[in-house]
Scaffold this motif. Structure first.
Motif, PDB file in Angstrom:
ATOM      1  N   PRO A 121      -2.100  -7.284   3.429  1.00 43.17           N
ATOM      2  CA  PRO A 121      -3.478  -7.277   3.929  1.00 43.17           C
ATOM      3  C   PRO A 121      -4.108  -8.669   3.933  1.00 43.17           C
ATOM      4  O   PRO A 121      -5.108  -8.895   4.607  1.00 43.17           O
ATOM      5  CB  PRO A 121      -4.219  -6.345   2.957  1.00 43.17           C
ATOM      6  CG  PRO A 121      -3.353  -6.242   1.763  1.00 43.17           C
ATOM      7  CD  PRO A 121      -1.945  -6.528   2.183  1.00 43.17           C
ATOM      8  N   THR A 172       2.929  -4.238   4.921  1.00 40.40           N
ATOM      9  CA  THR A 172       2.081  -5.206   5.615  1.00 40.40           C
ATOM     10  C   THR A 172       1.090  -5.826   4.642  1.00 40.40           C
ATOM     11  O   THR A 172       0.329  -5.117   3.988  1.00 40.40           O
ATOM     12  CB  THR A 172       1.329  -4.527   6.776  1.00 40.40           C
ATOM     13  OG1 THR A 172       2.288  -3.913   7.634  1.00 40.40           O
ATOM     14  CG2 THR A 172       0.532  -5.542   7.565  1.00 40.40           C
ATOM     15  N   GLY A 227       6.986  -3.315  11.161  1.00 40.54           N
ATOM     16  CA  GLY A 227       5.688  -2.698  10.887  1.00 40.54           C
ATOM     17  C   GLY A 227       5.706  -1.236  10.493  1.00 40.54           C
ATOM     18  O   GLY A 227       4.663  -0.679  10.153  1.00 40.54           O
ATOM     19  N   ASN A 250       3.846   0.809   2.570  1.00 40.62           N
ATOM     20  CA  ASN A 250       3.431  -0.096   3.646  1.00 40.62           C
ATOM     21  C   ASN A 250       3.634  -1.529   3.149  1.00 40.62           C
ATOM     22  O   ASN A 250       3.042  -1.924   2.149  1.00 40.62           O
ATOM     23  CB  ASN A 250       1.961   0.179   3.988  1.00 40.62           C
ATOM     24  CG  ASN A 250       1.478  -0.636   5.162  1.00 40.62           C
ATOM     25  OD1 ASN A 250       1.987  -1.719   5.438  1.00 40.62           O
ATOM     26  ND2 ASN A 250       0.450  -0.136   5.838  1.00 40.62           N
ATOM     27  N   THR A 284       6.365   2.048   8.090  1.00 39.33           N
ATOM     28  CA  THR A 284       6.368   2.217   6.638  1.00 39.33           C
ATOM     29  C   THR A 284       7.772   2.583   6.184  1.00 39.33           C
ATOM     30  O   THR A 284       8.582   3.098   6.956  1.00 39.33           O
ATOM     31  CB  THR A 284       5.395   3.318   6.180  1.00 39.33           C
ATOM     32  OG1 THR A 284       5.703   4.532   6.868  1.00 39.33           O
ATOM     33  CG2 THR A 284       3.954   2.937   6.432  1.00 39.33           C
ATOM     34  N   LEU A 301       0.857  -1.188   0.000  1.00 36.81           N
ATOM     35  CA  LEU A 301       0.000   0.000   0.000  1.00 36.81           C
ATOM     36  C   LEU A 301       0.894   1.240   0.000  1.00 36.81           C
ATOM     37  O   LEU A 301       1.821   1.337   0.799  1.00 36.81           O
ATOM     38  CB  LEU A 301      -0.882  -0.018   1.258  1.00 36.81           C
ATOM     39  CG  LEU A 301      -1.861   1.137   1.415  1.00 36.81           C
ATOM     40  CD1 LEU A 301      -2.987   1.036   0.381  1.00 36.81           C
ATOM     41  CD2 LEU A 301      -2.449   1.142   2.826  1.00 36.81           C
TER      42      LEU A 301
HETATM   43  C1  LIG Z   1      -0.225  -0.833   6.892  1.00 38.35           C
HETATM   44  O1  LIG Z   1      -1.410  -1.371   6.336  1.00 38.35           O
HETATM   45  C2  LIG Z   1      -2.133  -2.222   7.218  1.00 38.35           C
HETATM   46  C3  LIG Z   1      -3.344  -2.743   6.474  1.00 38.35           C
HETATM   47  O2  LIG Z   1      -2.983  -3.548   5.423  1.00 38.35           O
HETATM   48  C4  LIG Z   1      -2.546  -1.461   8.470  1.00 38.35           C
HETATM   49  O3  LIG Z   1      -3.156  -2.344   9.359  1.00 38.35           O
HETATM   50  C5  LIG Z   1      -1.315  -0.824   9.114  1.00 38.35           C
HETATM   51  O4  LIG Z   1      -1.721  -0.010  10.192  1.00 38.35           O
HETATM   52  C6  LIG Z   1      -0.525  -0.001   8.118  1.00 38.35           C
HETATM   53  N1  LIG Z   1       0.722   0.434   8.753  1.00 38.35           N
HETATM   54  C7  LIG Z   1       1.094   1.696   8.869  1.00 38.35           C
HETATM   55  C8  LIG Z   1       2.385   1.936   9.574  1.00 38.35           C
HETATM   56  O5  LIG Z   1       0.432   2.623   8.422  1.00 38.35           O
END
Ligand SMILES: *[C@@H]1O[C@H](CO)[C@@H](O)[C@H](O)[C@H]1NC(C)=O
Ligand SMILES: *[C@@H]1O[C@H](CO)[C@@H](O)[C@H](O)[C@H]1NC(C)=O
Ligand SMILES: [Cu+2]
Length: 258
Positions: free
Chosen positions: A95, A93, A159, A91, A161, A25
């Motif tokens: 999903p 992470t 975690g 990002n 970005t 993302l």
């Molecule tokens: C990154 O994206 C995830 C959802 O896919 C979210 O839960 C998370 O908070 C995001 N991390 C940041 C650091 O914004």
């Protein structure tokens, strides 16, 4: 002792692919753009990202080193508007793997970002292996030793970005942004580039000179400080040979000053 042994056993059976990662993302000038994934073709809305998989991550001379196999734009592709000098947030992470959350799986090695100028018609047809790339940002070992110190990459693994500042005076136009993680702790390097398309706005006038541009593959071959010939030597190179080193030389060219 039983629990310790179980942990070791669990670590050993985690499939390698699970420990990789990629840009999922993007937040660019306040707007979110869905990244993509080898298994998530974002056909409905299209993507600013180019298609990537983990094929050939160990091969520094791979033709897909620029944007990772296949490196093609998605069927529906577009360029994210951004002002020169803005910071691109990536990002990692995934999903689709939220329990537990899964971000980039490695914490040792350099992170870099490069850009390449495209014609006004867009970045879709650019020759990715040509000498078009200039480095705009890098982060490696921030403090301590290779094995116990603080690598910028570890923050993303945990975690945070990835935040990439773009050059303030860059001339407006269409660009590919190539952001890259290189995991080094397994001895054999794993190279994880992802590419996205940007439409840079602003009054800047700077463009890199020809001799400031590099190509992928080509840029990392024979680089001093990082041996790419680690096959068969395993992680001993990292964990034994370099354990007390407090400086890591990031590969590739200097960051372009703009
Ligand atoms: C990154 O994206 C995830 C959802 O896919 C979210 O839960 C998370 O908070 C995001 N991390 C940041 C650091 O914004
Ligand atoms: C792309 O660039 C490479 C390196 O400059 C060159 O060898 C190759 O022929 C180019 N491919 C096309 C399709 O122009
Ligand atoms: Cu991995």
């Amino acid at each position: 002792m039983q629990s310790l042994r179980s942990v070791a056993w669990l670590l050993a059976i985690i499939p390698q692919a699970l420990s990789h990662g990629g840009g999922m993302l993007y937040t660019i000038d306040g707007v979110e753009h869905t990244g993509t994934h080898a298994s998530v073709l974002n056909k409905v809305t299209g993507s600013i990202q180019r298609v990537w998989t983990w094929d050939g991550i160990n091969e520094v001379s791979n033709d897909h080193l620029a944007c990772r196999h296949s490196g093609e734009p998605y069927d529906i592709s577009y360029h994210a508007p951004t002002k020169a000098g803005s910071t691109i947030n990536v990002n990692y992470t995934d999903p689709l793997r939220f329990n537990p959350p899964w971000s980039f799986g490695h914490g040792y090695g350099p992170m870099m970002a490069y850009m390449a100028a495209c014609p006004d018609s867009g970045c879709e047809t650019v020759n990715l292996t040509a000498p078009i790339w200039f480095k705009i940002w890098e982060a490696g070992l921030l403090s301590g030793t290779w094995t116990t110190g603080h690598w910028a990459m570890a923050d993303v693994m945990n975690g945070a970005t990835l935040n990439i500042p773009t050059p303030k005076n860059l001339k407006k136009g269409k660009y590919i942004l190539r952001h890259e993680m290189i995991s080094i702790e397994t001895g054999q390097m794993q190279i994880f580039p992802n590419c996205i398309h940007l439409d840079v706005r602003g009054d800047g006038s700077s463009v890199p000179k020809k001799d400031e541009l590099v190509s992928f593959p080509g840029t990392y071959d024979g680089y001093a400080g990082v041996s790419w010939e680690m096959e068969g030597q395993g992680s001993e190179w990292f964990w034994v040979v370099h354990q007390y080193d407090t400086f890591y030389t990031i590969p590739g060219p200097e960051v372009w000053k703009g």
